[in-house]
Structures are given as structure tokens and as C-alpha cells.
Motif scaffolding. Structure first.
Motif, PDB file in Angstrom:
ATOM      1  N   LEU A  64       0.814  -1.224   0.000  1.00  0.00           N
ATOM      2  CA  LEU A  64       0.000   0.000   0.000  1.00  0.00           C
ATOM      3  C   LEU A  64       0.846   1.272   0.000  1.00  0.00           C
ATOM      4  CD1 LEU A  64      -2.732  -1.074   2.558  1.00  0.00           C
ATOM      5  CD2 LEU A  64      -3.031  -0.759   0.100  1.00  0.00           C
ATOM      6  N   PHE A  65       1.971   1.209   0.692  1.00  0.00           N
ATOM      7  CA  PHE A  65       2.839   2.380   0.869  1.00  0.00           C
ATOM      8  C   PHE A  65       4.281   2.001   0.534  1.00  0.00           C
ATOM      9  CE2 PHE A  65      -0.612   2.614   4.032  1.00  0.00           C
ATOM     10  CZ  PHE A  65      -1.239   3.769   3.601  1.00  0.00           C
ATOM     11  N   PRO A  66       4.642   2.026  -0.750  1.00  0.00           N
ATOM     12  CA  PRO A  66       5.977   1.588  -1.172  1.00  0.00           C
ATOM     13  C   PRO A  66       7.133   2.328  -0.487  1.00  0.00           C
ATOM     14  CG  PRO A  66       4.554   1.876  -3.078  1.00  0.00           C
ATOM     15  CD  PRO A  66       3.801   2.399  -1.890  1.00  0.00           C
ATOM     16  N   MET A  67       6.858   3.506   0.039  1.00  0.00           N
ATOM     17  CA  MET A  67       7.943   4.244   0.686  1.00  0.00           C
ATOM     18  C   MET A  67       8.440   3.537   1.953  1.00  0.00           C
ATOM     19  SD  MET A  67       4.833   5.424   1.657  1.00  0.00           S
ATOM     20  CE  MET A  67       4.257   6.897   0.917  1.00  0.00           C
ATOM     21  N   PHE A  68       7.705   2.523   2.416  1.00  0.00           N
ATOM     22  CA  PHE A  68       8.119   1.765   3.600  1.00  0.00           C
ATOM     23  C   PHE A  68       8.844   0.466   3.242  1.00  0.00           C
ATOM     24  CE2 PHE A  68       4.330   3.980   5.567  1.00  0.00           C
ATOM     25  CZ  PHE A  68       5.108   4.908   6.251  1.00  0.00           C
ATOM     26  N   THR A  69       9.296   0.346   2.015  1.00  0.00           N
ATOM     27  CA  THR A  69       9.961  -0.883   1.564  1.00  0.00           C
ATOM     28  C   THR A  69      11.127  -1.271   2.461  1.00  0.00           C
ATOM     29  OG1 THR A  69       9.295  -0.486  -0.709  1.00  0.00           O
ATOM     30  CG2 THR A  69      11.163  -1.956  -0.388  1.00  0.00           C
ATOM     31  N   GLU A  70      11.875  -0.298   2.927  1.00  0.00           N
ATOM     32  CA  GLU A  70      13.035  -0.610   3.767  1.00  0.00           C
ATOM     33  C   GLU A  70      12.644  -1.323   5.060  1.00  0.00           C
ATOM     34  OE1 GLU A  70      16.192  -0.547   2.778  1.00  0.00           O
ATOM     35  OE2 GLU A  70      15.287   0.059   0.883  1.00  0.00           O
ATOM     36  N   LEU A  71      11.414  -1.122   5.528  1.00  0.00           N
ATOM     37  CA  LEU A  71      10.953  -1.845   6.716  1.00  0.00           C
ATOM     38  C   LEU A  71      10.927  -3.351   6.444  1.00  0.00           C
ATOM     39  CD1 LEU A  71       7.944   0.354   7.897  1.00  0.00           C
ATOM     40  CD2 LEU A  71      10.242   0.249   8.879  1.00  0.00           C
ATOM     41  N   HIS A  72      10.472  -3.711   5.252  1.00  0.00           N
ATOM     42  CA  HIS A  72      10.425  -5.136   4.901  1.00  0.00           C
ATOM     43  C   HIS A  72      11.835  -5.700   4.771  1.00  0.00           C
ATOM     44  CE1 HIS A  72       9.317  -8.890   2.969  1.00  0.00           C
ATOM     45  NE2 HIS A  72       8.060  -8.645   3.324  1.00  0.00           N
ATOM     46  N   VAL A  73      12.722  -4.918   4.196  1.00  0.00           N
ATOM     47  CA  VAL A  73      14.111  -5.364   4.043  1.00  0.00           C
ATOM     48  C   VAL A  73      14.743  -5.590   5.414  1.00  0.00           C
ATOM     49  CG1 VAL A  73      16.397  -4.693   3.196  1.00  0.00           C
ATOM     50  CG2 VAL A  73      14.356  -4.241   1.799  1.00  0.00           C
ATOM     51  N   GLU A  74      14.553  -4.656   6.325  1.00  0.00           N
ATOM     52  CA  GLU A  74      15.116  -4.790   7.679  1.00  0.00           C
ATOM     53  C   GLU A  74      14.498  -5.981   8.404  1.00  0.00           C
ATOM     54  OE1 GLU A  74      17.904  -3.905  10.357  1.00  0.00           O
ATOM     55  OE2 GLU A  74      17.548  -2.535   8.705  1.00  0.00           O
ATOM     56  N   MET A  75      13.197  -6.163   8.254  1.00  0.00           N
ATOM     57  CA  MET A  75      12.523  -7.309   8.868  1.00  0.00           C
ATOM     58  C   MET A  75      13.088  -8.617   8.317  1.00  0.00           C
ATOM     59  SD  MET A  75       8.678  -8.624   8.372  1.00  0.00           S
ATOM     60  CE  MET A  75       9.201  -9.010   6.701  1.00  0.00           C
ATOM     61  N   SER A  76      13.328  -8.648   7.020  1.00  0.00           N
ATOM     62  CA  SER A  76      13.907  -9.824   6.388  1.00  0.00           C
ATOM     63  C   SER A  76      15.298 -10.120   6.954  1.00  0.00           C
ATOM     64  CB  SER A  76      13.974  -9.608   4.873  1.00  0.00           C
ATOM     65  OG  SER A  76      14.605 -10.680   4.244  1.00  0.00           O
ATOM     66  N   ASN A  77      16.091  -9.090   7.116  1.00  0.00           N
ATOM     67  CA  ASN A  77      17.424  -9.257   7.716  1.00  0.00           C
ATOM     68  C   ASN A  77      17.317  -9.782   9.144  1.00  0.00           C
ATOM     69  OD1 ASN A  77      18.632  -8.271   5.391  1.00  0.00           O
ATOM     70  ND2 ASN A  77      18.714  -6.172   6.162  1.00  0.00           N
ATOM     71  N   ASN A  78      16.375  -9.234   9.904  1.00  0.00           N
ATOM     72  CA  ASN A  78      16.190  -9.675  11.288  1.00  0.00           C
ATOM     73  C   ASN A  78      15.730 -11.121  11.358  1.00  0.00           C
ATOM     74  OD1 ASN A  78      17.001  -7.216  12.290  1.00  0.00           O
ATOM     75  ND2 ASN A  78      14.933  -6.465  12.625  1.00  0.00           N
ATOM     76  N   LEU A  79      14.841 -11.520  10.446  1.00  0.00           N
ATOM     77  CA  LEU A  79      14.384 -12.904  10.417  1.00  0.00           C
ATOM     78  C   LEU A  79      15.566 -13.853  10.228  1.00  0.00           C
ATOM     79  CD1 LEU A  79      11.954 -14.862  10.397  1.00  0.00           C
ATOM     80  CD2 LEU A  79      11.928 -14.603   7.908  1.00  0.00           C
ATOM     81  N   GLU A  80      16.456 -13.490   9.337  1.00  0.00           N
ATOM     82  CA  GLU A  80      17.636 -14.334   9.108  1.00  0.00           C
ATOM     83  C   GLU A  80      18.538 -14.381  10.339  1.00  0.00           C
ATOM     84  OE1 GLU A  80      21.011 -15.165   5.716  1.00  0.00           O
ATOM     85  OE2 GLU A  80      19.669 -13.455   5.489  1.00  0.00           O
ATOM     86  N   LYS A  81      18.669 -13.278  11.047  1.00  0.00           N
ATOM     87  CA  LYS A  81      19.493 -13.258  12.269  1.00  0.00           C
ATOM     88  C   LYS A  81      18.864 -14.113  13.369  1.00  0.00           C
ATOM     89  CE  LYS A  81      21.642  -8.955  11.041  1.00  0.00           C
ATOM     90  NZ  LYS A  81      21.662  -7.511  11.144  1.00  0.00           N
ATOM     91  N   TRP A  82      17.530 -14.070  13.482  1.00  0.00           N
ATOM     92  CA  TRP A  82      16.868 -14.944  14.456  1.00  0.00           C
ATOM     93  C   TRP A  82      17.071 -16.411  14.074  1.00  0.00           C
ATOM     94  CZ3 TRP A  82      16.045 -13.365  19.002  1.00  0.00           C
ATOM     95  CH2 TRP A  82      15.569 -12.083  19.278  1.00  0.00           C
ATOM     96  N   ARG A  83      16.995 -16.707  12.788  1.00  0.00           N
ATOM     97  CA  ARG A  83      17.243 -18.078  12.317  1.00  0.00           C
ATOM     98  C   ARG A  83      18.635 -18.539  12.713  1.00  0.00           C
ATOM     99  NH1 ARG A  83      21.282 -20.489   9.625  1.00  0.00           N
ATOM    100  NH2 ARG A  83      20.675 -22.113   8.193  1.00  0.00           N
ATOM    101  N   ASN A  84      19.628 -17.660  12.556  1.00  0.00           N
ATOM    102  CA  ASN A  84      21.001 -18.025  12.896  1.00  0.00           C
ATOM    103  C   ASN A  84      21.181 -18.261  14.397  1.00  0.00           C
ATOM    104  OD1 ASN A  84      21.618 -17.822  10.189  1.00  0.00           O
ATOM    105  ND2 ASN A  84      22.466 -15.760  10.357  1.00  0.00           N
ATOM    106  N   LEU A  85      20.547 -17.433  15.214  1.00  0.00           N
ATOM    107  CA  LEU A  85      20.603 -17.647  16.671  1.00  0.00           C
ATOM    108  C   LEU A  85      19.889 -18.943  17.050  1.00  0.00           C
ATOM    109  CD1 LEU A  85      19.962 -14.070  18.127  1.00  0.00           C
ATOM    110  CD2 LEU A  85      22.091 -15.390  18.175  1.00  0.00           C
ATOM    111  N   TRP A  86      18.744 -19.192  16.422  1.00  0.00           N
ATOM    112  CA  TRP A  86      18.002 -20.424  16.662  1.00  0.00           C
ATOM    113  C   TRP A  86      18.865 -21.639  16.322  1.00  0.00           C
ATOM    114  CZ3 TRP A  86      16.465 -23.741  12.603  1.00  0.00           C
ATOM    115  CH2 TRP A  86      15.632 -24.802  12.994  1.00  0.00           C
ATOM    116  N   LEU A  87      19.566 -21.576  15.206  1.00  0.00           N
ATOM    117  CA  LEU A  87      20.426 -22.677  14.780  1.00  0.00           C
ATOM    118  C   LEU A  87      21.485 -22.985  15.842  1.00  0.00           C
ATOM    119  CD1 LEU A  87      21.317 -24.670  12.571  1.00  0.00           C
ATOM    120  CD2 LEU A  87      22.693 -22.821  11.593  1.00  0.00           C
TER     121      LEU A  87
END
Length: 134
Positions: A64-87
Motif C-alpha cells: 500500500l505504501f511503497p515508501m516503507f519498503t526498507e521496513l520489509h528489508v530490515e525485517m527480512s534481515n532480522n528474520l535471518e538473524k533470528w534463524r542463525n541464533l536459533w540454529l
């Protein structure tokens, strides 16, 4: 948010959940699924929270609001970091690891698609990209 902020807030929230679970145990009540400190893996719980609740909400917001794209990118990065800690903490089976990796990959792909979409300002190209993302 940057991961260090995400991590700090997740610890606070989980501490509160665990305190509630301790109280539930002390009162002889059933302990809520995310409230049992003996069963919940902190990084795994955050991975699930992002994957099943946060990610769909952020995706819709960015659509809806493409100007917030960086929020999704940061969330994606955080998801990967949580995955690494979980591992590191959970020592998962290959099947469980593969499932988490697929989830991280799917969110990462969506981030890439949303970043490409951000540059599409005309309606026709946006519709074409939207159909490709479905």
C-alpha cells in the motif's frame, strides 16, 4: 528496527511472557504456549512471530505504501538473524533447518520483489509486477 533493538525488545517481551507462565504454574493453571520458559526457544519464537504475524502485515503495508519498503528489508534481515541464533541454540534436525531456511528465503524473495516494485511508478508496470508476486 535494527537487530539490536529488535533483540532487546524481544527479550523484554519474552521475559514478561515467562513471568506470566511462572505465575500460571504457581497457581496450578495451564501454562500458555509461549509462556513456558522451559519449552520456548527464544530465537525460534521470534522467527515464528515474524514469519506468521509480522511479515504478512509488513508486506501488506509496503504494497500500500511503497515508501516503507526498507521496513520489509530490515525485517527480512532480522528474520535471518533470528534463524542463525536459533540454529546455534536449538541444534535442529535437517528437516527443521530446511523449513526455517525456506521461510527465510521466501521473505527475502518478497523483499527483493518489493524493492524492485518501488521503482515502478506507472500503473501498468505496477499491475504486471503485482501479478508476478502473487
Amino acid at each position: 528496527k535494527p537487530f539490536w533493538i529488535c533483540y532487546a525488545w524481544a527479550q523484554r517481551v519474552l521475559d514478561e511472557f515467562f513471568a506470566q507462565g511462572d505465575e500460571e504454574k504457581a497457581l496450578g493453571l495451564p501454562v500458555g504456549m509461549l509462556n513456558d520458559r522451559e519449552k520456548v526457544n527464544r530465537p525460534g519464537s521470534q522467527h515464528g512471530f515474524i514469519n506468521f504475524l509480522v511479515s504478512p502485515l509488513v508486506k501488506t503495508t509496503v504494497l500500500l505504501f511503497p515508501m516503507f519498503t526498507e521496513l520489509h528489508v530490515e525485517m527480512s534481515n532480522n528474520l535471518e538473524k533470528w534463524r542463525n541464533l536459533w540454529l546455534k541454540e536449538a541444534h535442529p534436525s535437517e528437516a527443521d533447518l530446511s523449513k526455517k531456511d525456506e521461510q527465510v528465503w521466501a521473505v527475502r524473495v518478497m523483499s527483493d520483489q518489493l524493492q524492485r516494485r518501488k521503482g515502478h511508478t506507472d500503473w501498468k508496470s505496477w499491475q504486471t509486477l503485482q501479478r508476478a508476486m502473487e
